[in-house]
Design an enzyme around this catalytic site. Structure first.
Site, PDB file in Angstrom:
ATOM      1  N   LYS A 156       0.840  -1.191   0.000  1.00 13.44           N
ATOM      2  CA  LYS A 156       0.000   0.000   0.000  1.00 13.44           C
ATOM      3  C   LYS A 156       0.878   1.245   0.000  1.00 13.44           C
ATOM      4  O   LYS A 156       1.730   1.416   0.872  1.00 13.44           O
ATOM      5  CB  LYS A 156      -0.909   0.031   1.232  1.00 13.44           C
ATOM      6  N   ASP A 174      -3.376   4.407  -2.206  1.00 12.82           N
ATOM      7  CA  ASP A 174      -4.418   4.872  -1.282  1.00 12.82           C
ATOM      8  C   ASP A 174      -4.365   6.392  -1.142  1.00 12.82           C
ATOM      9  O   ASP A 174      -3.775   6.920  -0.205  1.00 12.82           O
ATOM     10  CB  ASP A 174      -4.180   4.181   0.070  1.00 12.82           C
ATOM     11  N   LEU A 175      -4.987   7.100  -2.092  1.00 10.32           N
ATOM     12  CA  LEU A 175      -4.936   8.571  -2.073  1.00 10.32           C
ATOM     13  C   LEU A 175      -6.270   9.203  -1.691  1.00 10.32           C
ATOM     14  O   LEU A 175      -6.374  10.430  -1.636  1.00 10.32           O
ATOM     15  CB  LEU A 175      -4.441   9.094  -3.431  1.00 10.32           C
ATOM     16  N   LYS A 176      -7.287   8.406  -1.457  1.00 11.02           N
ATOM     17  CA  LYS A 176      -8.572   8.869  -0.887  1.00 11.02           C
ATOM     18  C   LYS A 176      -9.130  10.119  -1.579  1.00 11.02           C
ATOM     19  O   LYS A 176      -9.308  11.170  -0.954  1.00 11.02           O
ATOM     20  CB  LYS A 176      -8.416   9.131   0.613  1.00 11.02           C
ATOM     21  N   HIS A 225     -11.495  12.875  -3.031  1.00 10.59           N
ATOM     22  CA  HIS A 225     -12.779  13.425  -2.579  1.00 10.59           C
ATOM     23  C   HIS A 225     -12.936  14.815  -3.192  1.00 10.59           C
ATOM     24  O   HIS A 225     -12.336  15.785  -2.725  1.00 10.59           O
ATOM     25  CB  HIS A 225     -12.790  13.508  -1.040  1.00 10.59           C
ATOM     26  N   ASP A 226     -13.746  14.907  -4.254  1.00  5.03           N
ATOM     27  CA  ASP A 226     -13.944  16.197  -4.930  1.00  5.03           C
ATOM     28  C   ASP A 226     -15.199  16.083  -5.785  1.00  5.03           C
ATOM     29  O   ASP A 226     -15.918  15.086  -5.673  1.00  5.03           O
ATOM     30  CB  ASP A 226     -12.685  16.533  -5.765  1.00  5.03           C
ATOM     31  N   ILE A 227     -15.463  17.059  -6.626  1.00  8.16           N
ATOM     32  CA  ILE A 227     -16.650  16.981  -7.488  1.00  8.16           C
ATOM     33  C   ILE A 227     -16.444  15.849  -8.510  1.00  8.16           C
ATOM     34  O   ILE A 227     -15.294  15.462  -8.791  1.00  8.16           O
ATOM     35  CB  ILE A 227     -16.942  18.326  -8.192  1.00  8.16           C
ATOM     36  N   ASN A 285     -16.453  15.463 -11.745  1.00  8.47           N
ATOM     37  CA  ASN A 285     -15.567  15.649 -12.894  1.00  8.47           C
ATOM     38  C   ASN A 285     -14.095  15.600 -12.488  1.00  8.47           C
ATOM     39  O   ASN A 285     -13.262  14.988 -13.163  1.00  8.47           O
ATOM     40  CB  ASN A 285     -15.907  16.993 -13.550  1.00  8.47           C
ATOM     41  N   THR A 286     -13.793  16.222 -11.359  1.00  8.59           N
ATOM     42  CA  THR A 286     -12.403  16.271 -10.904  1.00  8.59           C
ATOM     43  C   THR A 286     -11.920  14.883 -10.451  1.00  8.59           C
ATOM     44  O   THR A 286     -10.809  14.460 -10.774  1.00  8.59           O
ATOM     45  CB  THR A 286     -12.269  17.297  -9.758  1.00  8.59           C
ATOM     46  N   THR A 300     -11.679   5.496  10.584  1.00 12.56           N
ATOM     47  CA  THR A 300     -11.742   4.841  11.904  1.00 12.56           C
ATOM     48  C   THR A 300     -11.229   5.754  13.023  1.00 12.56           C
ATOM     49  O   THR A 300     -11.408   5.465  14.191  1.00 12.56           O
ATOM     50  CB  THR A 300     -10.947   3.524  11.915  1.00 12.56           C
ATOM     51  N   ARG A 353      -3.491  -6.965  13.891  1.00 14.72           N
ATOM     52  CA  ARG A 353      -2.362  -7.229  14.791  1.00 14.72           C
ATOM     53  C   ARG A 353      -2.256  -8.715  15.051  1.00 14.72           C
ATOM     54  O   ARG A 353      -3.262  -9.353  15.368  1.00 14.72           O
ATOM     55  CB  ARG A 353      -2.562  -6.502  16.138  1.00 14.72           C
ATOM     56  N   GLN A 395      -3.294   1.895  17.225  1.00 13.27           N
ATOM     57  CA  GLN A 395      -4.565   1.327  16.776  1.00 13.27           C
ATOM     58  C   GLN A 395      -5.361   0.874  17.993  1.00 13.27           C
ATOM     59  O   GLN A 395      -4.790   0.369  18.960  1.00 13.27           O
ATOM     60  CB  GLN A 395      -4.324   0.105  15.861  1.00 13.27           C
ATOM     61  N   ARG A 402       3.204  -1.605  10.754  1.00 18.30           N
ATOM     62  CA  ARG A 402       4.257  -1.734  11.766  1.00 18.30           C
ATOM     63  C   ARG A 402       4.540  -3.134  12.288  1.00 18.30           C
ATOM     64  O   ARG A 402       5.705  -3.438  12.565  1.00 18.30           O
ATOM     65  CB  ARG A 402       3.960  -0.756  12.917  1.00 18.30           C
TER      66      ARG A 402
HETATM   67  O1  C5P Z   1       1.175   0.094  11.104  1.00 20.33           O
HETATM   68  P1  C5P Z   1      -0.241  -0.319  10.916  1.00 20.33           P
HETATM   69  O2  C5P Z   1      -0.423  -1.809  10.707  1.00 20.33           O
HETATM   70  O3  C5P Z   1      -1.163   0.245  11.952  1.00 20.33           O
HETATM   71  O4  C5P Z   1      -0.621   0.353   9.526  1.00 20.33           O
HETATM   72  C1  C5P Z   1      -1.913   0.302   9.004  1.00 20.33           C
HETATM   73  C2  C5P Z   1      -1.976   1.106   7.739  1.00 20.33           C
HETATM   74  O5  C5P Z   1      -3.329   1.244   7.369  1.00 20.33           O
HETATM   75  C3  C5P Z   1      -1.421   2.509   7.838  1.00 20.33           C
HETATM   76  O6  C5P Z   1      -0.924   2.850   6.551  1.00 20.33           O
HETATM   77  C4  C5P Z   1      -2.630   3.335   8.163  1.00 20.33           C
HETATM   78  O7  C5P Z   1      -2.513   4.661   7.761  1.00 20.33           O
HETATM   79  C5  C5P Z   1      -3.684   2.620   7.372  1.00 20.33           C
HETATM   80  N1  C5P Z   1      -5.052   2.797   7.821  1.00 20.33           N
HETATM   81  C6  C5P Z   1      -5.468   2.534   9.113  1.00 20.33           C
HETATM   82  N2  C5P Z   1      -6.754   2.713   9.470  1.00 20.33           N
HETATM   83  C7  C5P Z   1      -7.617   3.156   8.585  1.00 20.33           C
HETATM   84  C8  C5P Z   1      -7.222   3.422   7.282  1.00 20.33           C
HETATM   85  C9  C5P Z   1      -5.915   3.242   6.927  1.00 20.33           C
HETATM   86  O8  C5P Z   1      -4.682   2.104   9.930  1.00 20.33           O
HETATM   87  N3  C5P Z   1      -8.873   3.287   8.934  1.00 20.33           N
END
Ligand code: C5P
Length: 238
Positions: A35, A62-64, A66-68, A70-71, A126, A187, A196, A217
């Site tokens: 990612k 993963d650039l998320k 969010h705009d109109i 067309n954009t 989240t 995890r 988290q 991580r």
């Molecule tokens: O290090 P870790 O396992 O927590 O990384 C989770 C990845 O998922 C990170 O890139 C974090 O920004 C992303 N992420 C998240 N929770 C979200 C959306 C994305 O932890 N709701």
């Protein structure tokens, strides 16, 4: 049915290209899917994607957006040239924006002659608490909003959503088997939670219906990242 290796996505949250190369080389054939988010794409730019493609790795960009409509549509078309397997848009952009993004993914893929990227909707981040959700002006509970937004995505032809593992089962029930669910916050059993809070083990996330797990991580910060990735793959298979 995908195998564990196809379902594991490692979050490439690293600060330099050097570290990107080192990470991909260290993890080797244990990890095929990465990612790339705002942090690394905005700081390192296209070279981070070139590194991935040179090493034949799949990319979740993963650039998320969010705009109109067309954009967003033009943004998605442009991103198709990087041939990501997955990419993200905000469900809150609304049905017109979602439909425009779906059409644009098709057009962009044809234009750049690459497979169509699968679109994932971001429902409710989240990090948002019930209190913050209410402050923005929403009157329904976060969980209900997540299901509503996931359903809007599905109706617009979006391929799936990114969700907390704790929402996966409800989304699966509402949106059906073919809708993709990608869950971060994974995890390993007994692992460090970091920042988290709503976490699940790899096996639990898959049992609840996740198709792909995003792990950062627990692998990148491990003393032996490759061994950590292999251990997570084993947990996923178990
Ligand atoms: O290090 P870790 O396992 O927590 O990384 C989770 C990845 O998922 C990170 O890139 C974090 O920004 C992303 N992420 C998240 N929770 C979200 C959306 C994305 O932890 N709701």
């Amino acid at each position: 049915m995908r195998n564990a290796r196809e379902q594991l996505i490692v979050a490439m949250d690293v600060p330099t290209l050097e570290k990107v190369r080192q990470t991909v080389d260290t993890l080797g054939d244990a990890v095929d899917f990465y990612k790339v988010g705002m942090e690394s794409f905005y700081s390192l730019g296209q070279p981070v994607l070139d590194e991935m493609s040179a090493r034949r790795k799949k990319v979740f960009l993963d650039l998320k957006l969010h705009d109109i409509p067309n954009t967003v549509a033009n943004g998605i078309k442009s991103l198709c040239r990087f041939a990501p397997v997955l990419t993200t848009i905000h469900a809150a952009g609304g049905p017109s924006m979602l439909k425009a993004a779906v059409a644009a993914a098709q057009e962009g893929a044809a234009k750049w002659n690459v497979p169509r990227p699968k679109l994932l909707g971001i429902t409710v981040l989240t990090s948002i608490s019930e209190a913050e959700w209410a402050m923005i002006g929403h009157t329904s509970a976060v969980r209900d909003s997540v299901i509503r937004l996931a359903t809007l995505c599905r109706e617009a032809g979006v391929d799936g959503v990114v969700a907390s593992p704790q929402e996966a089962a409800a989304i699966r029930a509402a949106c059906g088997r073919d809708f993709l669910i990608v869950t971060p916050g994974v995890r390993p059993a007994g692992g460090d939670m970091g920042d988290q809070s709503r976490v699940a083990t790899p096996a639990q996330a898959l049992a609840d219906g996740a198709d792909f797990l995003v792990v950062g991580r627990p692998i990148l910060a491990a003393p032996d990242p490759r061994a950590a990735a292999l251990a997570i793959l084993k947990e996923m298979e178990g």
